[in-house]
Enzyme design. Sequence first.
Site, PDB file in Angstrom:
ATOM      1  N   SER A  16       0.867  -1.175   0.000  1.00 36.65           N
ATOM      2  CA  SER A  16       0.000   0.000   0.000  1.00 36.65           C
ATOM      3  C   SER A  16       0.904   1.225   0.000  1.00 36.65           C
ATOM      4  O   SER A  16       2.066   1.146   0.438  1.00 36.65           O
ATOM      5  CB  SER A  16      -0.933  -0.014   1.210  1.00 36.65           C
ATOM      6  OG  SER A  16      -0.215  -0.171   2.403  1.00 36.65           O
ATOM      7  N   GLU A  18       1.356   5.530   0.629  1.00 35.93           N
ATOM      8  CA  GLU A  18       0.834   6.740   1.282  1.00 35.93           C
ATOM      9  C   GLU A  18       1.335   7.997   0.559  1.00 35.93           C
ATOM     10  O   GLU A  18       2.504   8.093   0.209  1.00 35.93           O
ATOM     11  CB  GLU A  18       1.306   6.740   2.745  1.00 35.93           C
ATOM     12  CG  GLU A  18       0.765   7.904   3.529  1.00 35.93           C
ATOM     13  CD  GLU A  18       1.086   7.773   5.017  1.00 35.93           C
ATOM     14  OE1 GLU A  18       0.857   6.700   5.595  1.00 35.93           O
ATOM     15  OE2 GLU A  18       1.583   8.765   5.585  1.00 35.93           O
ATOM     16  N   ASP A 110      -1.141  15.049  16.047  1.00 32.72           N
ATOM     17  CA  ASP A 110      -0.171  15.552  17.036  1.00 32.72           C
ATOM     18  C   ASP A 110      -0.761  16.709  17.820  1.00 32.72           C
ATOM     19  O   ASP A 110      -1.445  17.558  17.261  1.00 32.72           O
ATOM     20  CB  ASP A 110       1.111  16.006  16.335  1.00 32.72           C
ATOM     21  CG  ASP A 110       1.969  14.820  15.936  1.00 32.72           C
ATOM     22  OD1 ASP A 110       2.048  13.863  16.736  1.00 32.72           O
ATOM     23  OD2 ASP A 110       2.528  14.836  14.831  1.00 32.72           O
ATOM     24  N   LYS A 162      -7.473   0.053  20.335  1.00 36.29           N
ATOM     25  CA  LYS A 162      -7.880   0.493  18.996  1.00 36.29           C
ATOM     26  C   LYS A 162      -8.384  -0.703  18.183  1.00 36.29           C
ATOM     27  O   LYS A 162      -9.345  -0.597  17.435  1.00 36.29           O
ATOM     28  CB  LYS A 162      -6.712   1.194  18.281  1.00 36.29           C
ATOM     29  CG  LYS A 162      -6.293   2.497  18.978  1.00 36.29           C
ATOM     30  CD  LYS A 162      -5.410   3.389  18.115  1.00 36.29           C
ATOM     31  CE  LYS A 162      -3.946   3.097  18.191  1.00 36.29           C
ATOM     32  NZ  LYS A 162      -3.109   4.182  17.613  1.00 36.29           N
ATOM     33  N   PHE A 213      12.863  14.522  11.289  1.00 37.18           N
ATOM     34  CA  PHE A 213      11.647  13.707  11.455  1.00 37.18           C
ATOM     35  C   PHE A 213      11.818  12.703  12.590  1.00 37.18           C
ATOM     36  O   PHE A 213      10.960  12.511  13.420  1.00 37.18           O
ATOM     37  CB  PHE A 213      11.439  12.831  10.229  1.00 37.18           C
ATOM     38  CG  PHE A 213      10.573  13.364   9.136  1.00 37.18           C
ATOM     39  CD1 PHE A 213      10.088  14.657   9.142  1.00 37.18           C
ATOM     40  CD2 PHE A 213      10.242  12.519   8.062  1.00 37.18           C
ATOM     41  CE1 PHE A 213       9.301  15.102   8.101  1.00 37.18           C
ATOM     42  CE2 PHE A 213       9.456  12.971   7.023  1.00 37.18           C
ATOM     43  CZ  PHE A 213       8.990  14.255   7.036  1.00 37.18           C
ATOM     44  N   HIS A 263       3.596  -1.172   3.864  1.00 40.86           N
ATOM     45  CA  HIS A 263       3.043   0.154   3.584  1.00 40.86           C
ATOM     46  C   HIS A 263       4.228   1.088   3.295  1.00 40.86           C
ATOM     47  O   HIS A 263       5.188   1.120   4.073  1.00 40.86           O
ATOM     48  CB  HIS A 263       2.263   0.644   4.818  1.00 40.86           C
ATOM     49  CG  HIS A 263       1.575   1.955   4.630  1.00 40.86           C
ATOM     50  ND1 HIS A 263       0.399   2.085   3.917  1.00 40.86           N
ATOM     51  CD2 HIS A 263       1.881   3.206   5.067  1.00 40.86           C
ATOM     52  CE1 HIS A 263       0.008   3.355   3.933  1.00 40.86           C
ATOM     53  NE2 HIS A 263       0.887   4.051   4.627  1.00 40.86           N
ATOM     54  N   ARG A 269       6.743  10.420  -4.187  1.00 38.23           N
ATOM     55  CA  ARG A 269       7.719  10.053  -5.226  1.00 38.23           C
ATOM     56  C   ARG A 269       7.561   8.574  -5.537  1.00 38.23           C
ATOM     57  O   ARG A 269       7.380   7.771  -4.620  1.00 38.23           O
ATOM     58  CB  ARG A 269       9.151  10.263  -4.725  1.00 38.23           C
ATOM     59  CG  ARG A 269       9.425  11.663  -4.282  1.00 38.23           C
ATOM     60  CD  ARG A 269      10.125  12.389  -5.387  1.00 38.23           C
ATOM     61  NE  ARG A 269      10.107  13.818  -5.137  1.00 38.23           N
ATOM     62  CZ  ARG A 269      10.386  14.721  -6.075  1.00 38.23           C
ATOM     63  NH1 ARG A 269      10.675  14.337  -7.299  1.00 38.23           N
ATOM     64  NH2 ARG A 269      10.364  15.995  -5.796  1.00 38.23           N
TER      65      ARG A 269
HETATM   66  P1  FAD Z   1      -3.345   7.469  19.856  1.00 41.49           P
HETATM   67  O1  FAD Z   1      -3.450   6.048  19.467  1.00 41.49           O
HETATM   68  O2  FAD Z   1      -4.558   8.134  20.403  1.00 41.49           O
HETATM   69  O3  FAD Z   1      -2.129   7.587  20.908  1.00 41.49           O
HETATM   70  C1  FAD Z   1      -1.534   8.850  21.178  1.00 41.49           C
HETATM   71  C2  FAD Z   1      -0.731   8.780  22.484  1.00 41.49           C
HETATM   72  O4  FAD Z   1      -1.620   8.825  23.588  1.00 41.49           O
HETATM   73  C3  FAD Z   1       0.089   7.522  22.692  1.00 41.49           C
HETATM   74  O5  FAD Z   1       1.253   7.873  23.384  1.00 41.49           O
HETATM   75  C4  FAD Z   1      -0.810   6.632  23.523  1.00 41.49           C
HETATM   76  O6  FAD Z   1      -0.070   5.668  24.258  1.00 41.49           O
HETATM   77  C5  FAD Z   1      -1.479   7.678  24.421  1.00 41.49           C
HETATM   78  N1  FAD Z   1      -2.830   7.353  24.871  1.00 41.49           N
HETATM   79  C6  FAD Z   1      -3.822   6.745  24.162  1.00 41.49           C
HETATM   80  N2  FAD Z   1      -4.952   6.698  24.894  1.00 41.49           N
HETATM   81  C7  FAD Z   1      -4.688   7.320  26.075  1.00 41.49           C
HETATM   82  C8  FAD Z   1      -5.448   7.609  27.239  1.00 41.49           C
HETATM   83  N3  FAD Z   1      -6.739   7.272  27.326  1.00 41.49           N
HETATM   84  N4  FAD Z   1      -4.846   8.284  28.250  1.00 41.49           N
HETATM   85  C9  FAD Z   1      -3.546   8.658  28.171  1.00 41.49           C
HETATM   86  N5  FAD Z   1      -2.763   8.405  27.094  1.00 41.49           N
HETATM   87  C10 FAD Z   1      -3.330   7.740  26.060  1.00 41.49           C
HETATM   88  N6  FAD Z   1      -0.751  12.742  11.804  1.00 41.49           N
HETATM   89  C11 FAD Z   1      -1.516  13.650  11.140  1.00 41.49           C
HETATM   90  O7  FAD Z   1      -1.732  14.769  11.619  1.00 41.49           O
HETATM   91  N7  FAD Z   1      -2.049  13.363   9.913  1.00 41.49           N
HETATM   92  C12 FAD Z   1      -1.880  12.169   9.314  1.00 41.49           C
HETATM   93  O8  FAD Z   1      -2.378  11.953   8.199  1.00 41.49           O
HETATM   94  C13 FAD Z   1      -1.090  11.174   9.984  1.00 41.49           C
HETATM   95  N8  FAD Z   1      -0.902   9.935   9.462  1.00 41.49           N
HETATM   96  C14 FAD Z   1      -0.201   8.982  10.170  1.00 41.49           C
HETATM   97  C15 FAD Z   1      -0.076   7.699   9.634  1.00 41.49           C
HETATM   98  C16 FAD Z   1       0.619   6.704  10.323  1.00 41.49           C
HETATM   99  C17 FAD Z   1       0.711   5.312   9.737  1.00 41.49           C
HETATM  100  C18 FAD Z   1       1.254   7.019  11.559  1.00 41.49           C
HETATM  101  C19 FAD Z   1       2.069   5.975  12.278  1.00 41.49           C
HETATM  102  C20 FAD Z   1       1.133   8.290  12.105  1.00 41.49           C
HETATM  103  C21 FAD Z   1       0.402   9.291  11.432  1.00 41.49           C
HETATM  104  N9  FAD Z   1       0.223  10.584  11.946  1.00 41.49           N
HETATM  105  C22 FAD Z   1      -0.530  11.510  11.267  1.00 41.49           C
HETATM  106  C23 FAD Z   1       0.852  10.967  13.234  1.00 41.49           C
HETATM  107  C24 FAD Z   1      -0.090  10.771  14.442  1.00 41.49           C
HETATM  108  O9  FAD Z   1      -1.201  11.625  14.339  1.00 41.49           O
HETATM  109  C25 FAD Z   1       0.726  11.091  15.709  1.00 41.49           C
HETATM  110  O10 FAD Z   1       1.724  10.131  15.910  1.00 41.49           O
HETATM  111  C26 FAD Z   1      -0.102  11.330  16.964  1.00 41.49           C
HETATM  112  O11 FAD Z   1       0.732  11.949  17.936  1.00 41.49           O
HETATM  113  C27 FAD Z   1      -0.671  10.059  17.600  1.00 41.49           C
HETATM  114  O12 FAD Z   1      -1.675   9.541  16.847  1.00 41.49           O
HETATM  115  P2  FAD Z   1      -2.308   8.077  17.179  1.00 41.49           P
HETATM  116  O13 FAD Z   1      -3.418   7.896  16.248  1.00 41.49           O
HETATM  117  O14 FAD Z   1      -1.239   7.070  17.236  1.00 41.49           O
HETATM  118  O15 FAD Z   1      -2.855   8.380  18.662  1.00 41.49           O
END
Ligand code: FAD
Length: 293
Positions: A16, A18, A110, A162, A213, A263, A269
């Site tokens: 896949s 991205e 983030d 999740k 990064f 992925h 690119r």
């Molecule tokens: P979560 O799974 O919610 O986790 C975030 C953090 O919170 C973790 O440290 C987790 O351990 C902690 N946590 C979870 N639940 C709780 C709780 N109830 N209490 C306390 N702590 C908790 N960012 C973008 O803005 N746009 C994108 O398109 C994008 N695409 C991505 C694609 C991939 C494949 C990856 C790996 C990352 C991507 N990101 C993107 C980055 C991502 O948004 C960040 O890494 C963000 O900080 C965490 O997102 P998450 O979905 O992993 O969050």
Amino acid sequence: ALNQNLAELQGDINVSFEFFPPRTSEMEQTLWHSIDRLSILKPTFVSVTYGANSGERDRTHSIIKDIKERTGLDAAPHLTCIDATPEELKKIAEDYWHSGIRHIVALRGDLPPGSGKPAMYAADLVTLLKKVGDFDISVAAYPEVHPEAKSAQSDLINLKKKVEAGANRAITQFFFDVESYLRFRDRCVAAGIETEIVPGILPVSNFKQLQRFAAMTNVKVPNWMTSMFDGLDNDAETRKMVGASIAMDMVKILSREGVKDFHFYTLNRADLTYAICHTLGVRPQVAAEQTQV
Ligand code: FAD
């Protein structure tokens, strides 16, 4: 024997790709060129990122729509929940469902600097999406632990949450230490996480940018890698070859370890990703038929 191995791999490996929304018309041309080149490899899906807090959501959606129309591929928008209310997210999900989008990459996004505890995490977004429709959902996973996580264990529990909320696969943050991915995959299995943990492969051509990064995301850049790029700051051509070679070695080890799904963070690119897929035995249909004649 090598040919036989490749033939065995063909059809067995799923890839896949991205992409991210382009910011200029020149970048847009590069994106479409890359999509055309990579779509002939018949990826399982392609995805388009969404820049949290940047108002790019409409652009993500329009690129997804265009990819579907142009290629017929399964195109998955990324969706973050950090910058929207549950009502807004529900409306976005309904719009996606009604326009035929069935796959979403569900993320938290983030946190802006200085913000407090977020109202929603990615697990909550997965639950919300599943209430709107039976979406195919991908979520993020972190072999080297998410920077905000209290511990590796709590991060793993979060991934399990999740998956229990309905995620169908996890895509990992990029990594270069293959062992850290393999250990993480073992820990997922031990924790009862049964979905695929799809390695996110980042083919590197801009090493300086990668170092930035990696520092932001808690990803280890091994010393051997730094020394491979040493002295190449002004030599983009050689950097590209070194980056391709590193990624090819990684995917070779991963596929020997039984990984079937990959992925790719293409950075819009096609060249490196295409070459790496080729070494994995992922070829355009046409070329495969020609070789059989
Ligand atoms: P979560 O799974 O919610 O986790 C975030 C953090 O919170 C973790 O440290 C987790 O351990 C902690 N946590 C979870 N639940 C709780 C709780 N109830 N209490 C306390 N702590 C908790 N960012 C973008 O803005 N746009 C994108 O398109 C994008 N695409 C991505 C694609 C991939 C494949 C990856 C790996 C990352 C991507 N990101 C993107 C980055 C991502 O948004 C960040 O890494 C963000 O900080 C965490 O997102 P998450 O979905 O992993 O969050």
